[in-house]
Design an enzyme around this catalytic site. Structure first.
Site, PDB file in Angstrom:
ATOM      1  N   HIS A  69      26.824  26.247   3.855  1.00 26.36           N
ATOM      2  CA  HIS A  69      25.483  26.592   3.378  1.00 26.36           C
ATOM      3  C   HIS A  69      24.694  25.307   3.106  1.00 26.36           C
ATOM      4  O   HIS A  69      24.919  24.618   2.115  1.00 26.36           O
ATOM      5  CB  HIS A  69      25.605  27.435   2.100  1.00 26.36           C
ATOM      6  CG  HIS A  69      24.332  28.098   1.689  1.00 26.36           C
ATOM      7  ND1 HIS A  69      24.288  29.102   0.747  1.00 26.36           N
ATOM      8  CD2 HIS A  69      23.043  27.923   2.086  1.00 26.36           C
ATOM      9  CE1 HIS A  69      23.030  29.496   0.586  1.00 26.36           C
ATOM     10  NE2 HIS A  69      22.269  28.795   1.383  1.00 26.36           N
ATOM     11  N   ASP A  97      30.661  28.554   0.769  1.00 22.51           N
ATOM     12  CA  ASP A  97      30.789  29.813   0.027  1.00 22.51           C
ATOM     13  C   ASP A  97      32.069  30.518   0.442  1.00 22.51           C
ATOM     14  O   ASP A  97      32.261  30.849   1.623  1.00 22.51           O
ATOM     15  CB  ASP A  97      29.587  30.724   0.305  1.00 22.51           C
ATOM     16  CG  ASP A  97      28.284  30.147  -0.234  1.00 22.51           C
ATOM     17  OD1 ASP A  97      28.279  29.747  -1.407  1.00 22.51           O
ATOM     18  OD2 ASP A  97      27.300  30.091   0.517  1.00 22.51           O
ATOM     19  N   LYS A 124      33.417  57.808  18.292  1.00 27.75           N
ATOM     20  CA  LYS A 124      34.264  57.608  19.477  1.00 27.75           C
ATOM     21  C   LYS A 124      34.508  56.106  19.616  1.00 27.75           C
ATOM     22  O   LYS A 124      33.586  55.344  19.884  1.00 27.75           O
ATOM     23  CB  LYS A 124      33.600  58.159  20.736  1.00 27.75           C
ATOM     24  CG  LYS A 124      34.545  58.140  21.939  1.00 27.75           C
ATOM     25  CD  LYS A 124      33.901  58.733  23.171  1.00 27.75           C
ATOM     26  CE  LYS A 124      34.931  58.904  24.282  1.00 27.75           C
ATOM     27  NZ  LYS A 124      35.686  57.677  24.583  1.00 27.75           N
ATOM     28  N   HIS A 132       5.430  55.529  22.056  1.00 28.24           N
ATOM     29  CA  HIS A 132       5.740  55.445  20.622  1.00 28.24           C
ATOM     30  C   HIS A 132       5.515  54.011  20.146  1.00 28.24           C
ATOM     31  O   HIS A 132       6.309  53.119  20.451  1.00 28.24           O
ATOM     32  CB  HIS A 132       7.192  55.843  20.360  1.00 28.24           C
ATOM     33  CG  HIS A 132       7.508  57.267  20.698  1.00 28.24           C
ATOM     34  ND1 HIS A 132       7.965  58.170  19.762  1.00 28.24           N
ATOM     35  CD2 HIS A 132       7.434  57.966  21.865  1.00 28.24           C
ATOM     36  CE1 HIS A 132       8.165  59.341  20.332  1.00 28.24           C
ATOM     37  NE2 HIS A 132       7.848  59.238  21.621  1.00 28.24           N
ATOM     38  N   ASP A 154       9.476  67.599   9.035  1.00 22.97           N
ATOM     39  CA  ASP A 154      10.274  68.260  10.068  1.00 22.97           C
ATOM     40  C   ASP A 154      10.932  69.496   9.467  1.00 22.97           C
ATOM     41  O   ASP A 154      11.890  69.387   8.703  1.00 22.97           O
ATOM     42  CB  ASP A 154      11.324  67.277  10.598  1.00 22.97           C
ATOM     43  CG  ASP A 154      12.060  67.828  11.804  1.00 22.97           C
ATOM     44  OD1 ASP A 154      13.013  67.180  12.242  1.00 22.97           O
ATOM     45  OD2 ASP A 154      11.695  68.917  12.289  1.00 22.97           O
ATOM     46  N   GLY A 191       2.993  67.843  18.442  1.00 24.29           N
ATOM     47  CA  GLY A 191       3.276  68.439  19.729  1.00 24.29           C
ATOM     48  C   GLY A 191       4.523  69.281  19.710  1.00 24.29           C
ATOM     49  O   GLY A 191       4.947  69.824  20.730  1.00 24.29           O
ATOM     50  N   HIS A 221       2.784  64.944  11.086  1.00 25.50           N
ATOM     51  CA  HIS A 221       2.845  63.586  10.570  1.00 25.50           C
ATOM     52  C   HIS A 221       1.723  63.378   9.553  1.00 25.50           C
ATOM     53  O   HIS A 221       0.557  63.669   9.851  1.00 25.50           O
ATOM     54  CB  HIS A 221       2.681  62.553  11.683  1.00 25.50           C
ATOM     55  CG  HIS A 221       3.911  62.381  12.517  1.00 25.50           C
ATOM     56  ND1 HIS A 221       3.956  61.560  13.623  1.00 25.50           N
ATOM     57  CD2 HIS A 221       5.158  62.909  12.405  1.00 25.50           C
ATOM     58  CE1 HIS A 221       5.169  61.585  14.156  1.00 25.50           C
ATOM     59  NE2 HIS A 221       5.904  62.411  13.436  1.00 25.50           N
ATOM     60  N   ARG A 235       3.822  64.866  25.148  1.00 25.02           N
ATOM     61  CA  ARG A 235       5.213  65.046  24.778  1.00 25.02           C
ATOM     62  C   ARG A 235       5.991  65.534  26.004  1.00 25.02           C
ATOM     63  O   ARG A 235       5.491  66.365  26.775  1.00 25.02           O
ATOM     64  CB  ARG A 235       5.378  66.063  23.636  1.00 25.02           C
ATOM     65  CG  ARG A 235       4.612  65.745  22.371  1.00 25.02           C
ATOM     66  CD  ARG A 235       4.830  64.326  21.848  1.00 25.02           C
ATOM     67  NE  ARG A 235       6.206  63.976  21.599  1.00 25.02           N
ATOM     68  CZ  ARG A 235       6.830  64.153  20.428  1.00 25.02           C
ATOM     69  NH1 ARG A 235       6.178  64.690  19.405  1.00 25.02           N
ATOM     70  NH2 ARG A 235       8.077  63.775  20.271  1.00 25.02           N
ATOM     71  N   ALA A 236       7.202  65.025  26.170  1.00 30.95           N
ATOM     72  CA  ALA A 236       8.018  65.357  27.343  1.00 30.95           C
ATOM     73  C   ALA A 236       8.706  66.699  27.129  1.00 30.95           C
ATOM     74  O   ALA A 236       9.933  66.795  27.023  1.00 30.95           O
ATOM     75  CB  ALA A 236       9.035  64.259  27.599  1.00 30.95           C
TER      76      ALA A 236
END
Length: 777
Positions: A49, A57, A216, A600, A620, A654, A659, A725-726
Site C-alpha cells: 500500500h 496490509d 452451475k 437502453h 413491476d 411497453g 417507470h 419493445r421487442a
C-alpha cells in the site's frame, strides 16, 4: 444528512463492516463496499500500500470478513523476524482481490497492489486467541510459507508483533473429522462404480414451486469416494483422476464410506470458476488451486441415500461436511430461478442448475434436474467452412474469427449448430462465391484429417452465442444466431449508412419490417434524442426479428459507421471497454441496420460518467395485480418523492410496468444514488408490506408491486422513452403526463399512436428539464 435520514429508515443493525464503511466514500473510491460473507474460508493476503507512507496490509479471512493489520516495515520473511503490526478495521472478503488507486483525499489514498496471496490455518480457536492476544497459524502462500504468530503488545493503539517461528513438533492444523449424528437412508455397502445423475438442458428455469436452484459451476463433474485414509476421484465416465492435496482435504471434510457428488473447479481473481484455468492446471500438473464444490451425497457414512428426496440429502450433506479452504458446499436458492439466473449471468458465471426438491438420485439424465446456461453473444467474421458428411452442397460448420489490434484475422474456432437445413444450403451458395485458395486466418488453423477445410474471403459476418473461451483461446459450445450482411471492403462505413433488407419482417404479429422500424426511429428522433444523446447505451438486438433470439450488447461492434461513437468505460475488471453512444438521427438509425430494436441508456452522460442525472423507480407488478393498483403505486411514489423535494415524471414501459423518473442535478456518485433509491424502496415496503416489496422474490411477490431500485447502479440501464419493445406488435415505452396515466391501458402505445401524437405536437416530456432538481441538503 439527507441520505443519512433516508438510509436510517431501513438500516436495522450494525455489522462487522461499519467501521470500514464509515471511513470510505464509495461514490468516489473504487474499493468494494462488500458484505459479510456467509461461507467460511481461509483467505490469506498481503497487499502493498503506497499511501502517505509505504506499508503492507496483512489480511486473514475469519467469520465472513478479513481481519486486518497494517505492517509498516513489511512481512517477516525469516525465522526470528519481528514486525510491528497495527490492528485496524475488518475489511470485506472482496478486498482480497482489490488492486488499484484510492483517490486523493480519501482514506488510505494511494496505490494498492497484491504482494502475496494463499491460505492460512490457525492452531486453535481464532476467537479465543484474538481475545487472549496471541494468534498462532500456518501460512501456505506464494511468498510466505510456514508457522507464524501475532502477539498483542500492551498498547492503547492495538499494536501487535508479527513473527515467523520455527516449525514446532505439533500436529498440523486440522479439523475434526465429521460424522452424521443421526444416520439416514438404507445401510449397505458403497458400490465401487456409480454413474452420476445428469441434467437435461433447458432455455429457462422452471417457474413452479418445489425446485431448488444452484450455481452451475464451470469445471469437471466428479464423484468422490471418501475412505478411511484417502479419497478417490472419478470423472463422469468412471476414469480416475487426482488433484494435488485435494484428496486429503476431502478425507478430512467428510465421514468415511461416502460418495460425494460435486464439481472440481479453479477460481479466477474475481472468484468465478473458469474451466480454462482448470484445463491449464491439469495440463501443467499444478492443481494445488483446485477446489471441490459438493452438492449431493448418494452415499453417506455407509448409508444409501439415493431414494431420499434431494432436500433431505442436501441437509445431511450440510451437517456431515466440515468445510475447508479447498472443500465447499454449493448453496441453493428456493425462490424463483429467473432471479438467480440473471444474477449468475451478470456475474459472468456459467449458468444455473434447477433441481426438484423431492427428486431421488438416479444415475441417468433426468428432467428432474435441468441446466440453463448463460450464453454470450458475439459478432464474428466467417473465414472458412466445412461440408456435411453426407452432402456436398450444405455447410457442416463455419470457421470464424475476428480482426485483432494487429489487423490480422485471428481464428476463434468452429460453429456447427444453430443452422436450419435451408440455411446450410443458402449459406453454402453464398460462401462458395467467395471461396479462395489460402486461409485468411493468421496463423492458419490446423488441417483436419476428418473434414476438408474450404477458405473464403472474410466478407460475411455472423452473430453467434457461446459459453466461454477455452485455454487455447477458442470458442466453447458456440451456436449460430444469424448471418449478417456482407462487409464491403472498400468502404465499410458508407455501406452501413443505409438500411439493407428493409422489407424483412421483424415482427410477425404486426407485419412490421426492418425498414418501418428504421423509419419510426428517424421520425421520432427529435423527441427521443434529448433523453438518449451522449449516454452509454445497452442495445437489445434481434437480428432475425423479435420472434427469434434476441440479445443485449453494450460494447462496440465492428462495422458501425462514424455516426455511432464510442467511449472507453472501466468495468469490474478495471479494464476499459468501448461502449457505444449516439448524438444524431443518423447515428440512431445506423443502430437499426444492426438489428437493434430496444435502446437502453445509462442514467449519466459520457462527459460526467460517474454521476447520474436521472433516477428510475421501476414499478413491476406481480401477475395478479390489476393495472389500477400499479397506477396508484406510481402516484404514491411520486407523492413521497415530491415530499422530499423532487419533481418526478413518468412513462409506461411497453409492458405491465410503470417507470417513475426523477431528473436530478449530477451531484452524487452511483453508490450514494443507489443507496438512496434502495433505502427509499425498502422504506415503502416496510411501511406497507401488503402492497409493496423491494426484493426480487417471486414467492413473496403475489399481490404486490415490486419497487425495483436496481436501475440506478453504475452500468445499469432502463428502456429509453419512445424506444420500441421487442415484443409482439412492437409496443412503445412512452412518456405520459400524470393526468393521462390513469386513463392509459398497460402495454404502452403503438407506433401509429406515437407518430400520430408527435404530428400533433404532443410530447409529455417536453418540459423534462423543468423537473430537474438539486439533491435536498
Amino acid at each position: 444528512m439527507f441520505l443519512g435520514k433516508i438510509i436510517g429508515v431501513v438500516t436495522q443493525k450494525a455489522d462487522k463492516l461499519n467501521r470500514y464503511r464509515e471511513k470510505r466514500k464509495f461514490d468516489i473510491t473504487s474499493e468494494p463496499e462488500g458484505t459479510v460473507a456467509a461461507e467460511a474460508g481461509r483467505i490469506f493476503v498481503v497487499q502493498e500500500h503506497h499511501a502517505r507512507r509505504l506499508h503492507w496490509d496483512l489480511r486473514l479471512e475469519h467469520n465472513g470478513v478479513l481481519l486486518s493489520w497494517a505492517v509498516p516495515k513489511g512481512p517477516p520473511e525469516k525465522i526470528g523476524d519481528r514486525k510491528l503490526a497495527v490492528h485496524v478495521e475488518d475489511h470485506p472478503i472482496e478486498y482480497a482481490s482489490f488492486q488499484g488507486e484510492i483517490p486523493a483525499g480519501q482514506y488510505g489514498a494511494g496505490t494498492v497492489s497484491r504482494w502475496d496471496r494463499g491460505t492460512w490455518e490457525p492452531y486453535g480457536d481464532v476467537d479465543t486467541q484474538l481475545e487472549e492476544g496471541k494468534i498462532e497459524f500456518r501460512i501456505d502462500a506464494q511468498r510466505l510459507k510456514g508457522d507464524y504468530v501475532l502477539v498483542r503488545l500492551e498498547s492503547e493503539k492495538d499494536e501487535w508483533l508479527w513473527m515467523k517461528m520455527k516449525a514446532k513438533s505439533r500436529p498440523q492444523p486440522t479439523r475434526e473429522r465429521p460424522s452424521v449424528v443421526e444416520p439416514i437412508g438404507t445401510p449397505g455397502a458403497v458400490p465401487q462404480e456409480l454413474a452420476p445423475m445428469l441434467c437435461s438442458p433447458a432455455t429457462a428455469p422452471p417457474t413452479a414451486d418445489g425446485w431448488l436452484h444452484e450455481i452451475k459451476w464451470d469445471g469437471y463433474r466428479i464423484l468422490a469416494w471418501v475412505g478411511e485414509d484417502d479419497t478417490e476421484f472419478k470423472t463422469r465416465n468412471g476414469l480416475a483422476i487426482r488433484f494435488s492435496g485435494l484428496e486429503k482435504a476431502m478425507t478430512q471434510a467428510f465421514p468415511p464410506n461416502s460418495v460425494i457428488d460435486g464439481e472440481v473447479v479453479v477460481f479466477d481473481e474475481k472468484g468465478v470458476s473458469r474451466f480454462p484455468l482448470l484445463q491449464q492446471a491439469l495440463r501443467t500438473s499444478k492443481t494445488g488451486s483446485a477446489v471441490f464444490i459438493a452438492f449431493d451425497c448418494p452415499f453417506l457414512q455407509g448409508n444409501d441415500l439415493r431414494s431420499l428426496p434431494l432436500g433431505v440429502r442436501k441437509d445431511a450433506l450440510s451437517k456431515a461436511c466440515s468445510t475447508q479452504p479447498r472443500v465447499r458446499l454449493s448453496d441453493h436458492h428456493a425462490g424463483p430461478g429467473k432471479a438467480l439466473l440473471e444474477t449468475a449471468c451478470r456475474a459472468g458465471l456459467e449458468g444455473i442448475v434447477s433441481k426438484r426438491a423431492d427428486s431421488a438420485y438416479q444415475s441417468v439424465r433426468s428432467k428432474n434436474w435441468i441446466k440453463v446456461r448463460c450464453e454470450k453473444p458475439l459478432e464474428v467474421v466467417i473465414g472458412g467452412f466445412t461440408l456435411m458428411s453426407d452432402a456436398d452442397d450444405r455447410i457442416g460448420a463455419i470457421l470464424v474469427g475476428d480482426k485483432g489490434a494487429d489487423e490480422k484475422l485471428h481464428y476463434y474456432g468452429r460453429v456447427g449448430t444453430g443452422f436450419s437445413d435451408g440455411l446450410r444450403h443458402d449459406l453454402f451458395r453464398q460462401l462458395k462465391a467467395l471461396q479462395v485458395d489460402t486461409s485468411p486466418f493468421e496463423p492458419a488453423p490446423p488441417r483436419d484429417p476428418r473434414a476438408k477445410l474450404f477458405w473464403v474471403s472474410p466478407e460475411v459476418r455472423a452473430s453467434i452465442q457461446f459459453l466461454d473461451w477455452s485455454a487455447d483461446g477458442l470458442l466453447r459450445q458456440a451456436k449460430l444466431l444469424g448471418i449478417r450482411e456482407t462487409i464491403r471492403a472498400e468502404s465499410p462505413s458508407k455501406s452501413m449508412s443505409k438500411i439493407t433488407n428493409p422489407g424483412r419482417v421483424v415482427d410477425r404479429a404486426s407485419g412490421l419490417t426492418k425498414g418501418e422500424v428504421a423509419a419510426y426511429y428517424h421520425e421520432i428522433a427529435p423527441l427521443l434524442l434529448p433523453h438518449l444523446a451522449n449516454r452509454p447505451l445497452s442495445l437489445l438486438r434481434c437480428p432475425e426479428g423479435v420472434d427469434s433470439e434476441c440479445f443485449f450488447q453494450k460494447h462496440r461492434m465492428q462495422g458501425l459507421p462514424d455516426s455511432v461513437h464510442s467511449i472507453e468505460v472501466k468495468e469490474d475488471n478495471e479494464k476499459g471497454a468501448p461502449y457505444v453512444y449516439v448524438d444524431s438521427t443518423e447515428g440512431l438509425v445506423a443502430l437499426i441496420q444492426f438489428g437493434v430494436i430496444e435502446i437502453h441508456p445509462w442514467g449519466s452522460h459520457v462527459d460526467d460518467l460517474e454521476r447520474p442525472d436521472i433516477l428510475i423507480f421501476d414499478l413491476d407488478p406481480a401477475d395478479d395485480v390489476p393495472w389500477a393498483t400499479v397506477v396508484d403505486a406510481a402516484f404514491h411514489v411520486r407523492d413521497l418523492l415530491v415530499g422530499l423535494g423532487f419533481d418526478p415524471v413518468t412513462k409506461v414501459t411497453g409492458g405491465k410496468g410503470i417507470h417513475v423518473v426523477v431528473p436530478v442535478h449530477p451531484a452524487l456518485g452511483w453508490t450514494a444514488a443507489k443507496r438512496f433509491c434502495e433505502a427509499f424502496a425498502k422504506n415503502m415496503a416496510i411501511r406497507d408490506p401488503k402492497r409493496y416489496i423491494a426484493k426480487v422474490s417471486k414467492a413473496e411477490r403475489q399481490g404486490k408491486v415490486l419497487i425495483d431500485y436496481l436501475r440506478n447502479g453504475r452500468g445499469a440501464t432502463a428502456v429509453a422513452p419512445y424506444s420500441l419493445r421487442a415484443r409482439p406488435t412492437l409496443p412503445v415505452a412512452v412518456p405520459v403526463s400524470w393526468d393521462d396515466l390513469a386513463g392509459l391501458a398497460p402495454g404502452g402505445k403503438t407506433i401509429a399512436q406515437v407518430i400520430g401524437d408527435a404530428a400533433k405536437g404532443i410530447d409529455a416530456w417536453a418540459d423534462f428539464e423543468d423537473h430537474r432538481r438539486k439533491w435536498p441538503g
